[in-house]
Design a protein around this motif. Structure first.
Motif, short mmCIF file in Angstrom:
data_model
loop_
_atom_site.label_atom_id
_atom_site.label_comp_id
_atom_site.label_asym_id
_atom_site.label_seq_id
_atom_site.Cartn_x
_atom_site.Cartn_y
_atom_site.Cartn_z
N MET A 14 0.84 -1.19 0.00
CA MET A 14 0.00 0.00 0.00
C MET A 14 0.88 1.25 0.00
N VAL A 15 0.55 2.23 -0.83
CA VAL A 15 1.33 3.46 -0.94
C VAL A 15 0.79 4.47 0.07
N SER A 16 1.71 5.14 0.78
CA SER A 16 1.30 6.15 1.75
C SER A 16 1.64 7.54 1.22
N PHE A 17 0.77 8.51 1.53
CA PHE A 17 0.97 9.87 1.03
C PHE A 17 0.86 10.87 2.17
N SER A 18 1.71 11.88 2.12
CA SER A 18 1.63 12.98 3.07
C SER A 18 0.61 14.01 2.58
N VAL A 19 0.31 14.95 3.44
CA VAL A 19 -0.59 16.04 3.05
C VAL A 19 0.00 16.81 1.86
N ALA A 20 1.31 17.01 1.88
CA ALA A 20 1.98 17.73 0.78
C ALA A 20 1.82 16.98 -0.55
N ASP A 21 1.93 15.64 -0.50
CA ASP A 21 1.77 14.84 -1.72
C ASP A 21 0.35 15.00 -2.29
N ILE A 22 -0.64 14.87 -1.41
CA ILE A 22 -2.03 14.98 -1.84
C ILE A 22 -2.30 16.36 -2.40
N LEU A 23 -1.73 17.38 -1.76
CA LEU A 23 -1.93 18.76 -2.21
C LEU A 23 -1.34 18.96 -3.60
N ILE A 24 -0.14 18.43 -3.84
CA ILE A 24 0.50 18.57 -5.16
C ILE A 24 -0.33 17.89 -6.23
N ILE A 25 -0.84 16.68 -5.95
CA ILE A 25 -1.66 15.96 -6.92
C ILE A 25 -2.95 16.73 -7.20
N ALA A 26 -3.57 17.27 -6.13
CA ALA A 26 -4.80 18.05 -6.29
C ALA A 26 -4.55 19.30 -7.13
N VAL A 27 -3.42 19.98 -6.88
CA VAL A 27 -3.08 21.18 -7.65
C VAL A 27 -2.88 20.82 -9.12
N PHE A 28 -2.24 19.67 -9.38
CA PHE A 28 -2.07 19.24 -10.77
C PHE A 28 -3.42 19.14 -11.48
N PHE A 29 -4.39 18.50 -10.85
CA PHE A 29 -5.70 18.33 -11.48
C PHE A 29 -6.42 19.67 -11.65
N LEU A 30 -6.30 20.54 -10.67
CA LEU A 30 -6.95 21.85 -10.78
C LEU A 30 -6.33 22.69 -11.89
N VAL A 31 -5.00 22.66 -12.00
CA VAL A 31 -4.32 23.40 -13.08
C VAL A 31 -4.72 22.81 -14.43
N LEU A 32 -4.82 21.49 -14.50
CA LEU A 32 -5.22 20.83 -15.74
C LEU A 32 -6.60 21.34 -16.19
N LEU A 33 -7.55 21.38 -15.27
CA LEU A 33 -8.89 21.88 -15.60
C LEU A 33 -8.85 23.35 -15.99
N PHE A 34 -8.10 24.15 -15.24
CA PHE A 34 -8.02 25.58 -15.54
C PHE A 34 -7.48 25.82 -16.94
N ILE A 35 -6.37 25.14 -17.27
CA ILE A 35 -5.77 25.31 -18.59
C ILE A 35 -6.73 24.85 -19.68
N GLY A 36 -7.40 23.71 -19.45
CA GLY A 36 -8.34 23.18 -20.44
C GLY A 36 -9.47 24.14 -20.72
N PHE A 37 -10.07 24.68 -19.68
CA PHE A 37 -11.20 25.60 -19.88
C PHE A 37 -10.74 26.97 -20.38
#
Length: 465
Positions: A1-24
């Protein structure tokens, strides 16, 4: 099982948000004409051509990790080298011809050269071939691992992040998001290779800890096995994505040199992914599920933050392909299936393309959920639908290899039907014949039909003289 810190989750979430922003954001600047929506006005320059061409080539990144973990550098020999060769051939002999045709899709060219029936058949084939199901499955599986959610929710989220901006922005949204993901995927794999070299060991560590066959060009496999992968790489000539990007390029030189430059970046990224895969084998030794080689290895050696960036790179590598395949599916549905079957008019192609994105997305989620095997989806779809179309595309651009409409339709149907028959009969034939790959059967049948078509054409040509 892979473990993630808050910083890891935040970076992944930012990636998805930036992806949506750029797309729209890209979608806001897209005019709703067919040429703008499907091909960004045919104005794509060299830089954007290269960045999107490179990023969309690596959707099967978890499969690359699995292949390298189990077979070593054979992964590069089979998944990299033959594609460089055929991409270079495509650049010199097809790219400028494809761009000068100023069409939208491969079935458009098939219809002009071979007639409506082969075009209709090829439309259905390509719609299936460009299914984003394998990439939706990989994205969904990673989301499941990270957030501990049911797979079906991961698949739905994967579909949303691969499609919503495409419906509004068309090819331009696909293009701009792929450019962003190019930088993310390179950054993530540069980091993991650098950390591996610094904290795990240099190349002497790899030599001392890898099985000898992992550093052999055949990986312990037979030459026939390697040859089959070279045959599979012939798909390059029939790749709808290659043709789409050539159609969208601002001119033929951009398409030609864009592909040649892309090969350099493919080589660099393959070096990174192959090296990371070799390190995962040397460090982890005996994984029960090699498809998770990259995620588990990253979990073991990367610290907080860097791990999040690497997982963002995995997502970028996959989604840059899934959104491109979704858009290709939508284009095939709208411009080819609906238009050529008479269900749509030219002025409604954009509407049906958007509907096609939705239809292809739903089918992909269902296929991914019920099959749940990337390799099975690739193997089944590729083996059945690639053999019948490759020679026809070569003939479409070179008159000497061209056959008439009836033989073209027979080649499409015969190439696929022979594979289905062999897949059904294979378990029951003599064990000495079971090594024959279905795609080899399909290519052989297609070649025979094509040669018969060429012979018939030459016979009538000589008779007329």
């Amino acid at each position: 099982m892979v473990s993630f810190s808050v910083a890891d989750i935040l970076i992944i979430a930012v990636f998805f948000l930036v992806l949506l922003f750029i797309g729209f954001y890209a979608a806001r600047r897209t005019e709703d004409t067919t040429e703008n929506f499907l091909l960004s006005g045919r104005k794509v320059g060299l830089l954007f051509f290269v960045l999107t061409n490179v990023s969309t080539w690596y959707g099967g990144i978890l499969g690359v990790g699995e292949f390298t973990y189990t077979s070593g550098i054979l992964s590069w020999i089979t998944q990299g080298l033959p594609y460089y060769i055929f991409a270079i051939v495509f650049a010199f002999f097809f790219a400028e011809k494809v761009r000068s045709s100023s069409l939208y899709t491969i079935p458009d060219k098939i219809e002009i050269i071979y007639g409506k029936i082969p075009a209709l058949i090829s439309s259905i084939f390509i719609f299936i071939l460009v299914s984003p199901a394998p990439y939706i499955l990989m994205t969904g599986a990673l989301l499941q691992v990270i957030f501990n959610i049911p797979l079906i929710f991961g698949l739905i989220i994967a579909l949303i992040f691969s499609s919503v901006y495409l419906i509004k922005g068309g090819y331009r949204a696909d293009l701009i998001t792929d450019v962003f993901q190019f930088f993310v995927m390179f950054a993530g794999f540069i980091i993991i290779v650098f950390v591996s070299f610094e904290s795990v060991g240099d190349f002497e560590f790899l030599v001392g800890n890898l099985p000898p066959e992992h550093l052999s060009i055949t990986g312990g496999q037979s030459p026939l096995y390697v040859m089959v992968w070279f045959l599979i790489a012939l798909w390059t000539f029939a790749d709808p994505g290659f043709h789409q990007r050539c159609y969208a390029a601002k001119d033929g030189k951009t398409a030609k040199y864009g592909i040649l430059i892309s090969v350099i970046f493919w080589f660099l990224f393959d070096f990174l992914t192959t090296t990371a895969g070799l390190y995962s084998k040397a460090y982890l030794k005996d994984l029960t599920d090699p498809v998770l080689a990259f995620p588990i290895y990253a979990d073991r050696i990367l610290g907080s933050g860097l791990k999040g960036l690497f997982f963002a790179a995995l997502f970028a590598t996959i989604i840059s392909t899934s959104n491109s395949f979704l858009f290709l599916s939508g284009t095939t549905f709208g411009n080819d299936i609906m238009l050529k079957f008479g269900f749509a008019k030219k002025q409604t192609v954009n509407f049906y393309t958007k509907a096609g994105i939705v239809v292809a997305g739903i089918i992909s989620v269902l296929l991914a959920y019920f099959v749940q095997s990337v390799i099975s989806i690739w193997y089944m779809i590729g083996s059945i639908f690639i053999p019948g179309i490759i020679l026809l595309i070569i003939g479409a651009y070179y008159d000497k290899f061209r056959i008439d409409s009836k033989f073209a339709a027979a080649e499409l149907i015969g190439g696929s039907a022979s594979v289905i028959i062999w897949l059904t009969a294979r378990p029951y034939v003599d064990e000495g014949l079971q090594f024959i790959e279905p795609m080899v059967v399909g290519l052989t049948v297609s070649l025979v039909i094509h040669l018969l078509g060429l012979s018939r054409r030459r016979f009538y040509s000589s008779s007329e003289k």
